[in-house]
Scaffold this active site. Structure first.
Site, PDB file in Angstrom:
ATOM      1  N   LYS A 269      53.391 -35.182  85.622  1.00 35.42           N
ATOM      2  CA  LYS A 269      52.444 -35.295  84.513  1.00 35.42           C
ATOM      3  C   LYS A 269      52.035 -36.774  84.376  1.00 35.42           C
ATOM      4  O   LYS A 269      52.886 -37.658  84.426  1.00 35.42           O
ATOM      5  CB  LYS A 269      53.124 -34.798  83.224  1.00 35.42           C
ATOM      6  CG  LYS A 269      52.174 -34.114  82.291  1.00 35.42           C
ATOM      7  CD  LYS A 269      52.879 -33.258  81.266  1.00 35.42           C
ATOM      8  CE  LYS A 269      51.858 -32.783  80.247  1.00 35.42           C
ATOM      9  NZ  LYS A 269      52.341 -31.727  79.384  1.00 35.42           N
TER      10      LYS A 269
ATOM     11  N   GLU B 280      55.385 -17.854  69.871  1.00 33.34           N
ATOM     12  CA  GLU B 280      55.154 -17.718  68.433  1.00 33.34           C
ATOM     13  C   GLU B 280      55.669 -16.383  67.912  1.00 33.34           C
ATOM     14  O   GLU B 280      56.215 -16.295  66.807  1.00 33.34           O
ATOM     15  CB  GLU B 280      53.660 -17.861  68.120  1.00 33.34           C
ATOM     16  CG  GLU B 280      53.103 -19.278  68.297  1.00 33.34           C
ATOM     17  CD  GLU B 280      52.810 -19.671  69.731  1.00 33.34           C
ATOM     18  OE1 GLU B 280      52.912 -18.802  70.625  1.00 33.34           O
ATOM     19  OE2 GLU B 280      52.488 -20.843  69.992  1.00 33.34           O
TER      20      GLU B 280
ATOM     21  N   ARG C 139      48.702 -15.319  67.060  1.00 34.40           N
ATOM     22  CA  ARG C 139      49.369 -14.568  68.122  1.00 34.40           C
ATOM     23  C   ARG C 139      50.555 -13.772  67.579  1.00 34.40           C
ATOM     24  O   ARG C 139      50.979 -12.794  68.173  1.00 34.40           O
ATOM     25  CB  ARG C 139      49.831 -15.548  69.208  1.00 34.40           C
ATOM     26  CG  ARG C 139      50.354 -14.850  70.385  1.00 34.40           C
ATOM     27  CD  ARG C 139      50.472 -15.759  71.565  1.00 34.40           C
ATOM     28  NE  ARG C 139      49.193 -15.936  72.234  1.00 34.40           N
ATOM     29  CZ  ARG C 139      49.056 -16.536  73.403  1.00 34.40           C
ATOM     30  NH1 ARG C 139      50.109 -17.022  74.007  1.00 34.40           N
ATOM     31  NH2 ARG C 139      47.887 -16.657  73.964  1.00 34.40           N
TER      32      ARG C 139
HETATM   33  C1  LIG Z   1      49.912 -19.996  72.153  1.00 28.29           C
HETATM   34  C2  LIG Z   1      49.946 -21.483  72.209  1.00 28.29           C
HETATM   35  N1  LIG Z   1      50.941 -22.153  71.612  1.00 28.29           N
HETATM   36  C3  LIG Z   1      50.983 -23.498  71.655  1.00 28.29           C
HETATM   37  C4  LIG Z   1      50.017 -24.202  72.312  1.00 28.29           C
HETATM   38  C5  LIG Z   1      50.019 -25.728  72.290  1.00 28.29           C
HETATM   39  N2  LIG Z   1      50.126 -26.254  73.665  1.00 28.29           N
HETATM   40  C6  LIG Z   1      49.072 -26.740  74.326  1.00 28.29           C
HETATM   41  S1  LIG Z   1      49.442 -27.249  75.851  1.00 28.29           S
HETATM   42  C7  LIG Z   1      51.069 -26.846  75.639  1.00 28.29           C
HETATM   43  C8  LIG Z   1      52.044 -27.096  76.729  1.00 28.29           C
HETATM   44  C9  LIG Z   1      51.690 -26.342  77.945  1.00 28.29           C
HETATM   45  O1  LIG Z   1      52.623 -26.668  78.925  1.00 28.29           O
HETATM   46  P1  LIG Z   1      52.304 -26.325  80.432  1.00 28.29           P
HETATM   47  O2  LIG Z   1      51.740 -24.952  80.520  1.00 28.29           O
HETATM   48  O3  LIG Z   1      53.513 -26.599  81.233  1.00 28.29           O
HETATM   49  O4  LIG Z   1      51.133 -27.314  80.798  1.00 28.29           O
HETATM   50  P2  LIG Z   1      51.164 -28.899  81.074  1.00 28.29           P
HETATM   51  O5  LIG Z   1      50.524 -29.528  79.874  1.00 28.29           O
HETATM   52  O6  LIG Z   1      52.576 -29.339  81.240  1.00 28.29           O
HETATM   53  O7  LIG Z   1      50.360 -29.065  82.282  1.00 28.29           O
HETATM   54  C10 LIG Z   1      51.298 -26.317  74.375  1.00 28.29           C
HETATM   55  C11 LIG Z   1      52.590 -25.889  73.848  1.00 28.29           C
HETATM   56  C12 LIG Z   1      48.985 -23.464  72.919  1.00 28.29           C
HETATM   57  N3  LIG Z   1      47.975 -24.072  73.566  1.00 28.29           N
HETATM   58  N4  LIG Z   1      48.971 -22.122  72.869  1.00 28.29           N
END
Ligand SMILES: Cc1ncc(C[n+]2csc(CCOP(=O)(O)OP(=O)(O)O)c2C)c(N)n1
Length: 601
Positions: free
Chosen positions: A250, A336, A364
């Site tokens: 990242k 969630e 959700r």
């Molecule tokens: C249902 C939901 N809950 C929380 C979020 C907030 N959120 C946005 S990105 C993220 C992390 C995603 O992690 P990953 O899929 O590993 O992607 P990365 O940013 O590490 O590439 C979260 C928790 C979201 N977008 N959707």
């Protein structure tokens, strides 16, 4: 990307990680004929730049500019809009099934993060795809991070794979080893396939995906385009589901972001040379900070209080609380639904859970709020941050539905705070209510109001009359109250006296106060930072109707139902007429219309 984001902020580390992955995917596949679906979409800036949007990239997340997420309306290369995590495999499988029914032959590729993969619906889709055995490619963009470090058993499992040797290499090595054993020979080797598979399974943790019906490739260096291209070409020739496990860093390519990917997931503008964030000087704390501070002080006094976050420890402010209460702040991952039912379970055992979930993500868990909390009248407190228009993240993140979906539920108490102190008192009220109770508050800074030393809970279902007036009444909820007060002041300067009611509760409504205002002021203007349909104004209308006041003149101000793009909250609010100027104008219009009709008050 770095230059643009340094000026305007955005999902910096998240989008720097999969740059090579994005390049390789667009090189190997014939997009948009082949369908490329990014989970969440916050990591897809390089995809945007590569698909005809390089010149417009500096407008990303700006009012009228490119969306920070994927948007079908923006480009044919954005095949599925996202913003919430965990949807990509379901959408991809749906497209793959449709492709086969239509007799088409394109590839479908879902790119999902290790965080997104832990979402319940991603697991549901994985489960079906593995069973279905259809041609489908899932690329896992594994950087060991959700926004915060990823949590949970799946994350632990991926960690073990990361440390292990690639599955296919092990299989090849065992094959060679068997062949080299004197007397085993080619024939024997074939019958030894089972032994080979068993040995490789014993050695390689990555085998779970294979057991679930996917052909597994990995782990592969996600920054090595040659390695990626090789495996993509191989995957294209397979006619069953494939999981390609890539390891990315990242923030790759920008040292400060690589060093601290947590802080750099999404950022404010920054100074490229030093990596220092440029923050606007705030005069008041954010509502999120007030939530975190209040929660911490309530937890100090009551050891039954627990706080739950679904992968948003920083966004909810609970990362400030967890060092003090590591056992009572629980991060469940992007889950969630699970968070809400977990809270219900804890409450039944005597704990006092606070579920801190953004308005948009609580959508959700709607059924869990209904089925696992409200129907049993279980006292779970919901801290619903980011209520209302959120700004740069746009339509997938605006919290414009919570009043509607919460106020319809049996036993649920719904509050929205006008300022920091009221937020603190509402949190106290919610924790002590003995029923499900939600407190909604917006993104951004408070008004600079002092918070009481000793927090008194509010009387449930009682509003607050902030100003008297005989020419009309403004009935406002949440952060719209300060706008309503300002509107009333502007009108007073013109000789128009309007009352202002801070409703505090969307459910139960303070019926007595609403009816009294309806009877004395004659016309009501309701104001909410929420969709008009089914929201707070609708609740006031229902109250009037239920008490024989259907004839009362009422104007509802709020956000018209629609897909509203990103933009500064103050700009969007002005557009919808829910700022002081818009509210005052609506009151003037209403009074002028009355005068034309000869109505005297
Ligand atoms: C249902 C939901 N809950 C929380 C979020 C907030 N959120 C946005 S990105 C993220 C992390 C995603 O992690 P990953 O899929 O590993 O992607 P990365 O940013 O590490 O590439 C979260 C928790 C979201 N977008 N959707």
């Amino acid at each position: 990307m770095i230059e643009t984001l340094s000026k305007i902020g955005g999902h910096t580390a998240a989008s720097l990680g999969p740059v090579e992955l994005s390049l390789a995917l667009h090189y190997a596949f014939d997009t948009p004929r082949d369908r490329l679906i990014w989970d969440v979409g916050h990591q897809a800036y390089s995809h945007k730049i590569l698909t005809g949007r390089r010149d417009r990239f500096p407008t990303v997340k700006q009012y009228g500019g490119l969306s920070g997420f994927l948007r079908r309306e923006e480009s044919p290369y954005d095949v599925f809009n996202a913003g919430h995590a965990g949807t990509s495999i379901s959408a991809a499988l749906g497209m793959a099934i449709a492709r086969d029914l239509k007799g088409d032959d394109f590839h479908v590729i879902a790119v999902i993060g290790d965080g997104g993969l832990t979402a319940g619906m991603a697991m549901e889709a994985f489960n079906q795809a593995g069973h279905d055995k259809r041609r489908l490619i899932v690329v896992l963009n594994d950087n060991e991070m959700s926004i915060a470090p990823n949590v949970g058993a799946v994350s632990g499992y991926l960690n073990r794979i990361r440390g292990g040797q690639p599955y296919n290499t092990i299989k090849d090595e065992i094959e060679e080893l068997l062949k080299s054993i004197p007397g085993v020979g080619e024939m024997m080797f074939k019958s030894a396939k089972m032994v080979k598979d068993a040995i490789s399974r014993a050695f390689v943790p990555g085998v779970l995906a294979e057991e679930l019906g996917f052909r597994y490739y990995g782990p592969i260096n996600g920054h090595d385009t040659d390695a990626l291209l090789e495996v993509f070409e191989e995957a294209k020739n397979l006619d069953h589901p494939v999981l390609i496990h890539t390891l990315t860093k990242k923030g790759k390519g920008y040292e400060p972001a690589e060093r601290d990917p947590y802080s750099w997931h999404g950022t404010t503008p920054f100074d490229i040379a030093s990596g220092a964030f440029i923050k606007s000087k705030a005069t008041a704390p954010t509502y999120t900070q007030v939530f975190a501070d209040t929660t911490a002080s309530m937890m100090e006094r009551d050891e039954r209080i627990v706080a739950i976050t679904a992968a948003m420890p920083d966004g909810t402010g609970l990362n400030k609380v967890s060092p003090q209460f590591p056992d009572r702040v629980i991060d469940v991952g992007i889950a969630e639904q699970h968070a809400v039912t977990l809270a219900a379970g804890m409450a039944l055992e005597g704990m006092k859970p606070i579920c801190a979930i953004y308005s948009t993500f609580l959508q959700r868990a709607f059924d869990q709020v209904v089925h696992d909390v409200c129907l049993m009248d279980i006292p779970v407190a919901f801290a619903v941050d980011r209520g209302g228009i959120v700004g740069a993240d746009g339509p997938t993140h605006h919290g414009l539905l919570d009043f509607t979906y919460l106020r319809a539920l049996p036993n649920m108490i719904v509050m929205a705070s006008k300022d920091e102190n009221e937020l603190a008192r509402m949190l106290k009220t919610a924790v002590e209510a003995g029923h499900p109770a939600a407190v909604r508050f917006p993104r951004g800074n408070g008004l600079g109001v002092q918070i009481d030393e000793v927090l008194e809970p509010l009387e449930i279902g009682k509003g607050e009359l902030l100003r008297e007036g005989r020419d009309g009444a403004i009935v406002a909820i949440g952060h719209m109250v300060s706008e309503a007060v300002e509107a009333a002041e502007r009108l007073a300067a013109e000789g128009v006296e309007v009352a202002v009611m801070n409703a505090r509760f969307v459910r139960p409504i303070d019926t007595e106060m609403v009816l009294a205002l309806a009877d004395t002021a004659g016309c009501l203007v309701t104001v909410e930072d929420h969709f008009l349909d089914g929201g707070f104004g609708s609740a006031i209308l229902e109250t009037l109707e239920a008490h024989g006041r259907s004839g009362v003149k009422i104007a509802r101000l709020g956000v018209p139902v629609g897909v509203h793009q990103h933009g500064p909250p103050e700009v969007l609010r002005a557009r919808f007429g829910i700022d002081a100027a818009g509210i005052a104008q609506r009151v003037r219009d209403l009074i002028a219309a009355d005068r034309r009709l000869g109505v005297h008050r």
